[in-house]
Design a protein around this motif. Structure first.
Motif, PDB file in Angstrom:
ATOM      1  N   ASP A 166       3.486   7.001  -8.196  1.00 16.18           N
ATOM      2  CA  ASP A 166       3.117   8.157  -7.392  1.00 16.18           C
ATOM      3  C   ASP A 166       1.747   7.971  -6.765  1.00 16.18           C
ATOM      4  OD1 ASP A 166       1.014   9.082  -9.272  1.00 16.18           O
ATOM      5  OD2 ASP A 166       2.698   9.571 -10.563  1.00 16.18           O
ATOM      6  N   SER A 167       1.374   8.917  -5.930  1.00 15.72           N
ATOM      7  CA  SER A 167       0.069   8.916  -5.274  1.00 15.72           C
ATOM      8  C   SER A 167      -0.299  10.343  -4.895  1.00 15.72           C
ATOM      9  CB  SER A 167       0.125   8.049  -4.003  1.00 15.72           C
ATOM     10  OG  SER A 167      -0.946   8.334  -3.134  1.00 15.72           O
TER      11      SER A 167
ATOM     12  N   GLU B 199       0.819  -1.207   0.000  1.00 17.02           N
ATOM     13  CA  GLU B 199       0.000   0.000   0.000  1.00 17.02           C
ATOM     14  C   GLU B 199       0.852   1.256   0.000  1.00 17.02           C
ATOM     15  OE1 GLU B 199      -3.601   1.995   2.657  1.00 17.02           O
ATOM     16  OE2 GLU B 199      -3.055  -0.114   2.886  1.00 17.02           O
ATOM     17  N   SER B 200       1.964   1.224   0.706  1.00 15.63           N
ATOM     18  CA  SER B 200       2.847   2.380   0.758  1.00 15.63           C
ATOM     19  C   SER B 200       3.605   2.528  -0.554  1.00 15.63           C
ATOM     20  CB  SER B 200       3.847   2.240   1.906  1.00 15.63           C
ATOM     21  OG  SER B 200       4.845   3.244   1.830  1.00 15.63           O
TER      22      SER B 200
ATOM     23  N   SER C  20      -2.074  11.219  -2.374  1.00 21.03           N
ATOM     24  CA  SER C  20      -1.993  11.368  -0.923  1.00 21.03           C
ATOM     25  C   SER C  20      -0.596  11.146  -0.360  1.00 21.03           C
ATOM     26  CB  SER C  20      -2.972  10.404  -0.242  1.00 21.03           C
ATOM     27  OG  SER C  20      -2.655   9.063  -0.563  1.00 21.03           O
ATOM     28  N   GLN C  21       0.210  10.299  -1.035  1.00 18.77           N
ATOM     29  CA  GLN C  21       1.517   9.952  -0.491  1.00 18.77           C
ATOM     30  C   GLN C  21       2.685  10.609  -1.219  1.00 18.77           C
ATOM     31  OE1 GLN C  21       2.060   5.702   0.470  1.00 18.77           O
ATOM     32  NE2 GLN C  21      -0.096   5.421  -0.041  1.00 18.77           N
TER      33      GLN C  21
ATOM     34  N   GLY D 113       6.362   7.905  -5.671  1.00 20.22           N
ATOM     35  CA  GLY D 113       6.666   6.545  -5.270  1.00 20.22           C
ATOM     36  C   GLY D 113       8.141   6.226  -5.409  1.00 20.22           C
TER      37      GLY D 113
END
Length: 221
Positions: A135-136, A108-109, A138-139, A142
């Protein structure tokens, strides 16, 4: 968008590693990548060596939700970290398998990389597959955000649970439409090889996903 809610999208593509909606900004709209390098060395190593086990069932998709670390065989050797100095990668690796619907699990990360456990182990016969998010929203970026920049000759170091380091040299980089990812990337025969996968190309707003996959090919050194 929560990654665990995107199972339906994962079913429609071969590799869906960009999370939900990509980061805001101009840079993600067209992450193009031209093919570089030659596959000759990768294909030569694929034709040699011996098969150490039956070829496992290949994943029909690569999902975007959490990999189940508890599925890793207890006491088995597995990769735990990857370093690629040329593009600033120094990331943990988690063992992942398949969901019941055939999707390959992905951590998930976005800071973590998933190793396809039913396939080859880095440093052993076959093509070991490591896949990660690009990439994300929210995060952020990547671990494989810059994979599309990796050039032939770059070195990759994969560390396993015994703290042994397995060295690989990049020989080529290719870009494929998601529906055309080569099945032989998951081969368990031949000399040790490494395949790194993430998303790339143009971002499709309607599908909330990149249209292509970036694949980096490397051979053991």
């Amino acid at each position: 968008m929560n990654m665990k809610r995107r199972r339906a999208l994962g079913v429609l593509v071969i590799v869906a590693l960009a999370v939900g909606v990509a980061l805001p900004g101009i840079w993600w709209m067209n992450r193009t990548s031209t093919s570089v390098g030659s596959l000759a060395r990768f294909e030569q190593t694929a034709s040699g060596g011996r098969q150490v086990r039956p070829v496992p069932a290949l994943p029909t998709n690569i999902a975007v939700h959490s990999g189940r670390v508890e599925d890793a065989p207890v006491g088995a050797t597995a990769p735990v970290a990857i370093r690629v100095d040329d593009i600033g990668v120094d990331a943990p690796v988690r063992s992942v398998g398949q969901e019941s619907n055939g999707e390959m699990e992905i951590p998930e990360s976005v800071a973590e990389i998933g190793w396809y456990r039913p396939g080859a182990m880095p440093g052993r016969p076959g093509s070991a597959v490591l896949a990660g998010h690009v990439d994300s929203r929210s995060q952020g970026r990547g671990a494989f955000f810059r994979l599309s920049e990796l050039q032939p000759g770059a070195r990759i170091t994969v560390t396993d649970t015994r703290r042994a380091e397995h060295q690989f040299e990049v020989v080529a980089r290719r870009q494929f439409p998601k529906q055309q990812l080569p099945a032989d990337l998951f081969a368990t025969t031949g000399e040790p090889r490494l395949t790194l996968i993430t998303c790339g190309g143009v971002f499709d707003n309607a599908a909330s996903s990149y249209r292509d996959n970036i694949v980096v090919y490397a051979v053991a050194v």
